[in-house]
Design a protein around this motif. Structure first.
Motif, PDB file in Angstrom:
ATOM      1  N   ARG A 142      -0.763   4.600  -4.681  1.00  0.00           N
ATOM      2  CA  ARG A 142      -0.664   4.083  -3.314  1.00  0.00           C
ATOM      3  C   ARG A 142       0.577   4.663  -2.638  1.00  0.00           C
ATOM      4  NH1 ARG A 142      -1.542  -2.067  -5.355  1.00  0.00           N
ATOM      5  NH2 ARG A 142      -3.755  -1.877  -5.816  1.00  0.00           N
ATOM      6  N   GLY A 143       0.375   5.158  -1.437  1.00  0.00           N
ATOM      7  CA  GLY A 143       1.510   5.703  -0.703  1.00  0.00           C
ATOM      8  C   GLY A 143       1.816   7.136  -1.094  1.00  0.00           C
ATOM      9  N   LEU A 170       0.817  -1.214   0.000  1.00  0.00           N
ATOM     10  CA  LEU A 170       0.000   0.000   0.000  1.00  0.00           C
ATOM     11  C   LEU A 170       0.849   1.263   0.000  1.00  0.00           C
ATOM     12  CD1 LEU A 170      -2.915  -1.098   2.328  1.00  0.00           C
ATOM     13  CD2 LEU A 170      -2.923  -0.854  -0.138  1.00  0.00           C
ATOM     14  N   LYS A 171       2.173   1.105   0.113  1.00  0.00           N
ATOM     15  CA  LYS A 171       3.055   2.257  -0.069  1.00  0.00           C
ATOM     16  C   LYS A 171       3.406   2.420  -1.538  1.00  0.00           C
ATOM     17  CE  LYS A 171       5.536   2.322   4.341  1.00  0.00           C
ATOM     18  NZ  LYS A 171       6.750   1.820   5.008  1.00  0.00           N
ATOM     19  N   GLY A 172       2.970   1.476  -2.360  1.00  0.00           N
ATOM     20  CA  GLY A 172       3.257   1.560  -3.791  1.00  0.00           C
ATOM     21  C   GLY A 172       4.622   1.014  -4.169  1.00  0.00           C
ATOM     22  N   ARG A 185       0.623   1.783  -8.372  1.00  0.00           N
ATOM     23  CA  ARG A 185       1.776   1.943  -7.476  1.00  0.00           C
ATOM     24  C   ARG A 185       2.103   3.415  -7.289  1.00  0.00           C
ATOM     25  NH1 ARG A 185       3.971  -2.800  -9.894  1.00  0.00           N
ATOM     26  NH2 ARG A 185       5.209  -1.583 -11.339  1.00  0.00           N
ATOM     27  N   LYS A 219      12.925  -3.596  10.721  1.00  0.00           N
ATOM     28  CA  LYS A 219      13.415  -2.282  10.284  1.00  0.00           C
ATOM     29  C   LYS A 219      13.089  -1.200  11.310  1.00  0.00           C
ATOM     30  CE  LYS A 219      13.159  -3.048   5.338  1.00  0.00           C
ATOM     31  NZ  LYS A 219      14.371  -2.335   4.960  1.00  0.00           N
ATOM     32  N   ARG A 220      13.944  -0.197  11.351  1.00  0.00           N
ATOM     33  CA  ARG A 220      13.694   0.917  12.272  1.00  0.00           C
ATOM     34  C   ARG A 220      12.475   1.704  11.826  1.00  0.00           C
ATOM     35  NH1 ARG A 220      18.260   1.572  15.523  1.00  0.00           N
ATOM     36  NH2 ARG A 220      20.105   0.561  14.652  1.00  0.00           N
ATOM     37  N   LYS A 246      10.116   6.947  -1.857  1.00  0.00           N
ATOM     38  CA  LYS A 246       9.830   6.124  -3.038  1.00  0.00           C
ATOM     39  C   LYS A 246       9.122   6.949  -4.118  1.00  0.00           C
ATOM     40  CE  LYS A 246       7.324   3.300  -5.586  1.00  0.00           C
ATOM     41  NZ  LYS A 246       7.672   2.864  -6.847  1.00  0.00           N
ATOM     42  N   HIS A 247       8.222   7.825  -3.682  1.00  0.00           N
ATOM     43  CA  HIS A 247       7.471   8.616  -4.653  1.00  0.00           C
ATOM     44  C   HIS A 247       8.124   9.966  -4.930  1.00  0.00           C
ATOM     45  CE1 HIS A 247       4.233   5.742  -4.758  1.00  0.00           C
ATOM     46  NE2 HIS A 247       4.226   5.711  -3.449  1.00  0.00           N
ATOM     47  N   GLU A 259       9.538   5.824   4.057  1.00  0.00           N
ATOM     48  CA  GLU A 259       9.778   5.001   2.867  1.00  0.00           C
ATOM     49  C   GLU A 259       8.931   5.444   1.666  1.00  0.00           C
ATOM     50  OE1 GLU A 259       9.000   0.848   3.389  1.00  0.00           O
ATOM     51  OE2 GLU A 259      10.427   0.306   1.823  1.00  0.00           O
ATOM     52  N   ALA A 260       7.613   5.598   1.895  1.00  0.00           N
ATOM     53  CA  ALA A 260       6.732   5.955   0.784  1.00  0.00           C
ATOM     54  C   ALA A 260       7.061   7.353   0.267  1.00  0.00           C
ATOM     55  CB  ALA A 260       5.276   5.893   1.226  1.00  0.00           C
ATOM     56  N   MET A 271       3.283   7.763   9.543  1.00  0.00           N
ATOM     57  CA  MET A 271       3.720   7.144   8.298  1.00  0.00           C
ATOM     58  C   MET A 271       2.735   7.459   7.172  1.00  0.00           C
ATOM     59  SD  MET A 271       5.043   3.282   7.867  1.00  0.00           S
ATOM     60  CE  MET A 271       3.587   2.276   7.875  1.00  0.00           C
ATOM     61  N   GLN A 275      10.790   3.150   7.921  1.00  0.00           N
ATOM     62  CA  GLN A 275       9.484   2.749   7.407  1.00  0.00           C
ATOM     63  C   GLN A 275       8.558   3.949   7.235  1.00  0.00           C
ATOM     64  OE1 GLN A 275       7.935  -1.020   8.925  1.00  0.00           O
ATOM     65  NE2 GLN A 275       9.610  -1.055  10.388  1.00  0.00           N
ATOM     66  N   VAL A 276       8.687   4.912   8.151  1.00  0.00           N
ATOM     67  CA  VAL A 276       7.799   6.070   8.102  1.00  0.00           C
ATOM     68  C   VAL A 276       8.063   6.916   6.853  1.00  0.00           C
ATOM     69  CG1 VAL A 276       7.311   8.276   9.237  1.00  0.00           C
ATOM     70  CG2 VAL A 276       7.359   6.172  10.578  1.00  0.00           C
ATOM     71  N   TYR A 292      -2.641   4.461   4.127  1.00  0.00           N
ATOM     72  CA  TYR A 292      -3.469   3.535   4.885  1.00  0.00           C
ATOM     73  C   TYR A 292      -2.947   3.389   6.312  1.00  0.00           C
ATOM     74  CZ  TYR A 292      -5.830  -0.932   5.869  1.00  0.00           C
ATOM     75  OH  TYR A 292      -6.603  -1.934   6.407  1.00  0.00           O
TER      76      TYR A 292
END
Lengths: 319, 545
Positions: B94-95, A222-224, B91, B113-114, B125-126, B121-122, B173, B118-119, B100
């Motif tokens: 999402r994020g 859901l993060k893509g 993709r 993972k710390r 990524k985008h 990451e999205a 996140m 994770q917080v 979510y």
């Protein structure tokens, strides 16, 4: 206060050493149970009773077994594995070269097999249930199922006889160049890789698929993130413990279980050495080989557990 | 300016089912739901489990959980139909546009993972921010959400922080990529009531501060009333009612909504203590093996025949441990358990068959408390055989009697647990406990996993059975509404100790001790502005005190 992980690791290592001690006792006891007498085998059937008695006293065979065990173990800890009955050579020296050869073969196979198996496992998970997964699973399953001597002869027939890419006999000797060595061991390495690949790949696939059911994989989706990123970054780190376990089991096999492959390719490694001396009933050599094999096996499994403990963030970073 | 962010039109969702012995086939699990959400607004989705709330929420990310897929309709996000997009388009969405927040943040964070990694990451990524910007943004969010040491909070691993903190971290996140829409899927359901209120306030504050729109999914109307602008009530995968929050709560149009609003309609008159208690727990102290602290400290409570003692407290307060100690599963290190005029031996193994028979237990997870390969008849018949030696027709007759008592009836006798609903499973467990003709039943969070209306039915059944059979109930729960509904006496537990104990009216009448006050005032009330009132009240008290 010491870090709890230090205590866990100490415990695990202590357990490994204890296990090794038990294994050494069993090896010693096992060779004692065998019928026959060392003095008799050295001197042959025609020896006089006096000569036998003298040799027994000289070898310390009249002492109680427990004393002989500790003497043998103590010497082994100092690197003295005794002398071979058949040719009077120092076992440690003779075996050192053989062990070096076996480790060379095992390392070559491991360097190829471990990354390949894990990568194939990741790919199989990425395309789970689709043709790449089925192809990988089918191929590795068939290489696992074929007996290794048959794989050896097939490889020899195709790559040494038909194509002549590699020599059919893997004879290596001192003073040989590194790359020359690599070429010579090509076929046994190939066979070993094919034998261990399937097991490691399938366990990698199973371990990661198990993790793929977790809620945090959904979070990553859901993060893509891309499917392969999810598998490699989020699933793989949580599947390390079972994967390392199966990798270590296979590495141990590469050292301990290669007898057949070494015989097929007439490779001067530990397996050949062991088989030769078992045939000649050379008990000290058999004991020494047993001890080395046990050490490798227990050592690698201990390493697997140590890595699994270190890979667990809950143990590495307690609350 | 009202601008439409999300426009869901006639959404249909299907799933493939694999019934044993039949061909796999598709069933429709959401039948044509439509709604719109404006930018910066919060829509509450409410309904029982299985009503399709989560499925509808996830459809705004074009995501189907398990074998679920969207089979019809349109989902327009920022004006474009996301269902027509490719995997790569999805993709990208999402994020970034939609994020979510899951019910169980503890499971939704990767344990290896710390948190910081994770917080952000999205966001990374985008390409929504550089790494240092993203980190700074995460720290700001940590601070806004009231997390301790916001600068270093992200360096920790998920197992190193509490459940409430994880839930906030998951909100951070979701907000970090600055999305247009956040889907909150029961974000406070798994939390203790005293933790829930803080997390709820933090989420509400964060939604307002960032101006993000949200879909807020929950089964608790009182919770959603605090955060939502509009509410949609769902039942059996279809919309029942949709309207402004005030209208839904104050003037519901549909019967089902009215039932939700007025749930917990149980009237129960408090019974007075009898001269001779059935259960007399005296100064019980217990700890688990290999630990160095007492999980129960000097606990003394009494339960009178035919009455209900409610044991309330947060998770970790020792309420289930008390049950384990009474049943003999965890022998206490000190104290005495008196039962029906005799003293029970601390070890279960040393107790007589009558001791075991007279003290039965019902658990939270009815599914795992039954052998999935036994039929209902066999499950209920087992104690009849074991304690009373009933066989054949006599046993069957008694099983049917018990099935009638739990309002299921004979037709259930040959069914397997998998063929029952959650409420029916719990009823079977109740029948199994009753089969032993116990004097007392320990109910450990027996309604916690059930939907409100189903839970209500179970409570009514338990009270009715108590009247008929005269059985005493030790009722362990974290839900104060349940306690109000059924208790005769209450013990409030906190960190292994009983901090307040007495009859229901005594315990629930002020003046309160601090903990009971906190506990009682944290229970969400179905009233607009309740959250703000409580938070303001607490701020004033802490400033004044």
């Amino acid at each position: 206060m010491t870090h709890p992980i230090v205590r866990l690791l100490t415990q695990r290592i202590a357990l490994g050493l204890l296990l090794l001690l038990a294994a050494s006792a069993m090896i010693f006891a096992g060779t004692q149970i065998l019928p026959g007498d060392v003095a008799q085998s050295i001197l042959g059937q025609s020896a006089t009773p006096e000569a036998l008695a003298n040799l027994r006293a000289e070898l310390g065979l009249n002492e109680p077994a427990i004393q002989r065990y500790f003497r043998w173990l103590g010497a082994a800890l100092h690197g003295d594995l005794g002398t071979a009955l058949t040719n009077g050579q120092d076992i440690a020296t003779a075996m050192g070269k053989r062990l070096g050869n076996t480790l060379f073969l095992a390392t070559c196979a491991a360097v190829i097999a471990v990354p390949t198996a894990i990568l194939l496992g990741l790919i199989a998970v990425r395309y789970e249930g689709r043709w790449p997964d089925k192809l990988i699973s089918g191929l590795t399953l068939s290489t696992v199922s074929v007996p290794e001597f048959l794989l050896g002869y097939i490889a020899m027939f195709l790559l040494a006889v038909k194509v002549a890419a590699f020599p059919s006999v893997a004879t290596i000797y001192e003073g040989m160049g590194f790359f020359e060595k690599l070429r010579v061991v090509g076929l046994p390495v190939l066979v070993l890789v094919l034998v261990v690949l399937g097991h490691m790949m399938r366990m990698t696939r199973a371990a990661i698929l198990n993790v793929m059911q977790s809620a945090y994989i959904e979070t990553a989706e859901l993060k893509g993130l891309r499917p392969f990123q999810i598998i490699a970054r989020h699933a793989f780190p949580n599947a390390i413990a079972p994967i390392v376990n199966v990798v270590m089991l296979n590495l141990a096999y590469l050292v301990v279980g290669v007898v057949v492959v070494e015989v097929v390719f007439i490779y001067p490694g530990m397996g050949q050495y062991l088989v030769d001396h078992v045939a000649k009933r050379d008990v000290p050599v058999v004991q020494a080989c047993g001890l080395v094999f046990a050490t490798v096996y227990i050592g690698l499994n201990m390493l697997a557990d140590v890595i699994a403990i270190l890979a667990n963030p809950r143990l590495r970073h307690p609350k | 300016m009202a601008e439409t962010l999300l426009d869901v039109r006639n959404l249909k969702i299907a799933a493939t089912v694999y019934p044993p012995g039949e061909k796999p086939h598709d069933i429709e699990i959401v039948h044509g739901v439509s709604f719109t959400l404006e930018k910066g607004k919060v829509l509450g989705l409410i309904g029982e489990s299985g009503a399709g709330k989560s499925t509808i929420g996830l459809s705004s990310m074009a995501y189907g959980r398990g074998g679920v897929r969207i089979s019809g309709g349109q989902v327009l996000l920022n004006g474009r139909d996301i269902l027509a997009g490719s995997e790569a388009d999805l993709r990208g969405l999402r994020g970034r546009e939609v994020t979510y927040v899951a019910q169980s943040a503890a499971a939704a964070f990767n344990p290896a993972k710390r948190l910081m990694e994770q917080v952000i990451e999205a966001t990374l990524k985008h390409g929504r921010a550089s790494r240092s910007e993203a980190r700074a943004r995460a720290v700001r969010l940590f601070r806004k959400l009231g997390l301790p040491n916001p600068e270093t909070f992200g360096d920790r691993y998920p197992h190193q922080v509490s459940g409430g903190q994880l839930q906030r971290a998951m909100t951070a996140m979701a907000l970090c990529p600055e999305p247009d829409l956040v889907v909150f899927d029961e974000p406070t359901t798994a939390l203790d009531v005293t933790t829930q209120i803080d997390v709820l306030a933090a989420i509400k504050e964060a939604i307002h501060a960032t101006g993000v729109a949200a879909l807020y999914i929950t089964h608790d109307l009182a919770v959603v009333a605090q955060v939502a602008d509009h509410i949609m009530v769902l039942r059996n995968s279809a919309m029942v009612e949709y309207g402004e929050t005030r209208q839904i709560i104050e003037a519901p149009r549909e019967d089902y909504t009215r039932a939700l609003v007025s749930v917990r309609s149980i009237e129960h008159e408090e019974k007075r203590p009898t001269p001779e208690p059935l259960l007399k727990v005296e100064n019980l102290t217990a700890r688990y093996r290999g630990t160095d602290f007492d999980v129960l400290k000097n606990v003394s409570v009494e339960l009178h025949p035919g009455q209900t003692l409610a044991v309330v407290g947060e998770s970790g307060s020792g309420k289930s441990t008390l049950a384990r100690a009474i049943t003999g599963l965890l022998p206490p290190s000190a104290g005495r358990i008196g039962f029906a005029g005799r003293v029970l031996s601390p070890q279960m193994m040393d107790r007589t068959r009558d001791d075991l028979r007279e003290l039965q237990m019902i658990y939270q997870m009815a599914d795992v408390a039954m052998n999935p390969r036994h039929t209902v008849g066999k499950i209920i018949g087992r104690p009849l055989e074991f304690y009373f030696g009933l066989k054949g027709a006599a046993k069957r007759r008694r099983v049917i009697e018990l099935l009638d008592e739990i309002e299921l009836g004979e037709k259930f006798i040959d069914r397997y647990p998998a063929e029952l609903s959650g409420g029916q499973k719990q009823r079977v467990c109740i029948a199994r406990a009753l089969a032993a003709k116990p004097k007392m039943i320990i109910c450990d969070e027996v309604t916690s996993a059930l939907d409100p209306l189903v839970a209500d039915g179970i409570l009514k059944l338990l009270l009715a059975l108590q009247r008929i059979e005269g059985v005493a109930l030790l009722f362990i729960t974290h839900d104060l509404a349940t306690v109000r509904a059924i208790a005769d006496a209450i013990a409030v537990m906190y960190r292994g100790q009983v901090v307040r104990y007495g009859t229901k009216s005594e315990v629930l009448t002020p003046p309160f001790d601090d903990y009971t006050d906190l506990l009682l005032s944290s229970v969400p009330e179905l009233q607009l502005g309740w959250l703000e009132q409580v938070i303001a009240h607490r701020k004033m008290e802490s400033a004044g005190g």
